[in-house]
Design an enzyme around this catalytic site. Structure first.
Site, PDB file in Angstrom:
ATOM      1  N   ARG A  76       0.818  -1.211   0.000  1.00  0.00           N
ATOM      2  CA  ARG A  76       0.000   0.000   0.000  1.00  0.00           C
ATOM      3  C   ARG A  76       0.857   1.267   0.000  1.00  0.00           C
ATOM      4  O   ARG A  76       0.619   2.187  -0.792  1.00  0.00           O
ATOM      5  CB  ARG A  76      -0.922   0.013   1.232  1.00  0.00           C
ATOM      6  CG  ARG A  76      -2.015  -1.041   1.258  1.00  0.00           C
ATOM      7  CD  ARG A  76      -2.913  -1.000   0.045  1.00  0.00           C
ATOM      8  NE  ARG A  76      -3.476   0.328  -0.178  1.00  0.00           N
ATOM      9  CZ  ARG A  76      -3.961   0.739  -1.358  1.00  0.00           C
ATOM     10  NH1 ARG A  76      -3.906  -0.044  -2.417  1.00  0.00           N
ATOM     11  NH2 ARG A  76      -4.488   1.941  -1.476  1.00  0.00           N
ATOM     12  N   ILE A  77       1.857   1.331   0.874  1.00  0.00           N
ATOM     13  CA  ILE A  77       2.672   2.541   0.945  1.00  0.00           C
ATOM     14  C   ILE A  77       3.616   2.622  -0.244  1.00  0.00           C
ATOM     15  O   ILE A  77       3.774   3.686  -0.855  1.00  0.00           O
ATOM     16  CB  ILE A  77       3.447   2.603   2.275  1.00  0.00           C
ATOM     17  CG1 ILE A  77       2.460   2.644   3.460  1.00  0.00           C
ATOM     18  CG2 ILE A  77       4.357   3.827   2.306  1.00  0.00           C
ATOM     19  CD1 ILE A  77       1.469   3.798   3.421  1.00  0.00           C
ATOM     20  N   HIS A 126      -9.942   4.777  13.089  1.00  0.00           N
ATOM     21  CA  HIS A 126      -9.029   4.331  12.040  1.00  0.00           C
ATOM     22  C   HIS A 126      -9.705   3.346  11.094  1.00  0.00           C
ATOM     23  O   HIS A 126     -10.380   2.409  11.527  1.00  0.00           O
ATOM     24  CB  HIS A 126      -7.803   3.666  12.678  1.00  0.00           C
ATOM     25  CG  HIS A 126      -6.588   3.664  11.821  1.00  0.00           C
ATOM     26  ND1 HIS A 126      -6.496   2.921  10.670  1.00  0.00           N
ATOM     27  CD2 HIS A 126      -5.410   4.318  11.948  1.00  0.00           C
ATOM     28  CE1 HIS A 126      -5.305   3.107  10.125  1.00  0.00           C
ATOM     29  NE2 HIS A 126      -4.625   3.962  10.881  1.00  0.00           N
ATOM     30  N   CYS A 169       1.308   6.328  10.698  1.00  0.00           N
ATOM     31  CA  CYS A 169       0.435   7.359  10.121  1.00  0.00           C
ATOM     32  C   CYS A 169      -0.226   8.182  11.220  1.00  0.00           C
ATOM     33  O   CYS A 169      -0.324   9.420  11.115  1.00  0.00           O
ATOM     34  CB  CYS A 169      -0.606   6.721   9.216  1.00  0.00           C
ATOM     35  SG  CYS A 169      -1.610   5.432  10.005  1.00  0.00           S
ATOM     36  N   THR A 196      -7.238  -2.154   8.151  1.00  0.00           N
ATOM     37  CA  THR A 196      -5.989  -2.346   7.414  1.00  0.00           C
ATOM     38  C   THR A 196      -5.749  -3.833   7.200  1.00  0.00           C
ATOM     39  O   THR A 196      -6.521  -4.686   7.657  1.00  0.00           O
ATOM     40  CB  THR A 196      -4.793  -1.746   8.176  1.00  0.00           C
ATOM     41  OG1 THR A 196      -4.539  -2.529   9.351  1.00  0.00           O
ATOM     42  CG2 THR A 196      -5.049  -0.299   8.568  1.00  0.00           C
ATOM     43  N   THR A 230      -3.365   1.661  20.039  1.00  0.00           N
ATOM     44  CA  THR A 230      -2.603   2.376  19.026  1.00  0.00           C
ATOM     45  C   THR A 230      -1.171   2.547  19.510  1.00  0.00           C
ATOM     46  O   THR A 230      -0.932   2.769  20.706  1.00  0.00           O
ATOM     47  CB  THR A 230      -3.214   3.751  18.719  1.00  0.00           C
ATOM     48  OG1 THR A 230      -2.362   4.460  17.798  1.00  0.00           O
ATOM     49  CG2 THR A 230      -3.406   4.594  19.967  1.00  0.00           C
TER      50      THR A 230
END
Length: 327
Positions: A10-11, A176, A149, A179, A207
């Site tokens: 993804r990144i 969030h 992020c 993912t 988190t």
């Protein structure tokens, strides 16, 4: 600046989209992509993206190269990057999500690259840096974590407010999107609640951002707690932050925020009543939603902001790489 993308997930793919959107004569050049997945699959996933839509140009592949709009990028499938020849490379963007040990994190250096930038938290990094929070500590460090992020969204906000007013205490909840760490159907994961299908439930969880804030901004360690709720959205997340300030506000909170961050390139604002999809592909680390600001009293304020956890974070990867290469 010559960069290598190691890990085309993804990144990695979002970084490439942003680099290719720069002018042709820009000084950023992707000189290699490395991923163990088949080139055909990687080309397909770059061309057709469920979040950002189809790539608007031409995407093909052949002869161990990804070809985009006339640019040819060598594509390799080295499971161990240290076996590659990366002489002359300024920064390896380590985007595999596996650089948790020094052995993996330093492979780019062993291959001849000058620096390694890790796209996530890593105990193997020499330092964790967040633009707008502590980038002045870069020094001579060559293996750098770009944080998470959420840390990129939260830390610059806290730094600016603490510098200007002072923070006594606070609590942050990140709302969030799901993912790849969550299953799409109920399936075993570590924490029980993270074993539930990410596309149908809101999932309370933890988190890493508040722990990383303590690394990035040691003076705030122990002052700001945090939690997360994963929600059934494919992109864009939010920070919901409540702060008790060290000094009373003598002007409206929104005025104070705009004064503090007026010249900050990683913090943006919106005065519109938007929803998460409106914030997709915003390049800022955080976009403060001014209509959502609440003041309980002159020392307590609630701040709400949006962040595209893929696009904004990838933009900071490029910015941080520039900083590292420019030393």
């Amino acid at each position: 600046m010559r960069i290598v993308i190691n890990g085309f997930g993804r990144i990695g793919r979002t970084v490439l989209r942003q680099v290719l959107s720069l002018p042709q004569d820009n000084t950023v050049e992707v000189v290699r992509i490395n991923d163990i997945a088949p080139l055909e699959t990687c080309a397909y996933l770059f061309k057709y993206d469920s979040v950002f839509g189809p790539y608007p140009g031409e995407v093909t592949f052949s002869d161990e190269c990804l070809k985009v709009d006339g640019r040819t990028i060598p594509f390799t499938a080295e499971p161990d990057l240290s076996a590659a020849d990366l002489a002359g490379v300024d920064v390896v963007m380590e985007c595999t999500g596996k650089a948790d040990t020094l052995d993996i994190a330093e492979r780019g250096l062993k291959a001849g690259a000058a620096n390694v930038l890790i796209s996530g938290p890593s105990p193997a990094a020499e330092i964790t840096l967040v633009l707008g929070a502590n980038e002045e500590k870069l020094g001579d460090h060559r293996i750098v974590s770009n944080g998470s992020c959420t840390t990129n969204a939260l830390a610059p906000l806290l730094r600016g407010i603490d510098d200007a007013i002072g923070i006594k205490s606070g609590h942050m909840t990140t709302i969030h999107c799901y993912t790849g760490s969550q299953p799409m159907v109920d399936a075993p994961r570590g924490p029980l609640e993270r074993s539930r299908a990410g596309g149908v439930s809101m999932v309370p969880t933890t988190t890493s951002a508040t722990k990383l804030v303590g690394k990035v901004l040691p003076r705030l360690e122990g002052k700001v707690s945090g939690a997360a709720v994963r929600v059934p959205a494919i992109s864009v997340s939010a920070v919901d932050l409540t702060l008790t300030l060290a000094e009373p506000l003598n002007i409206p909170a929104n005025t104070a925020l705009q004064n503090i961050f007026s010249d900050n390139p990683v913090i943006g604002f919106t005065n519109d009543r938007v929803v998460s999809t409106d914030m997709r592909a915003r390049p800022e680390s955080l976009v403060i939603a001014l209509p959502e600001t609440l003041e309980a009293n002159e020392r307590q304020v609630r701040i709400f902001g949006w962040y595209d956890n893929e696009w904004g974070f990838s933009a900071r990867m490029i910015d941080m790489a520039r900083l590292m290469a420019g030393r």
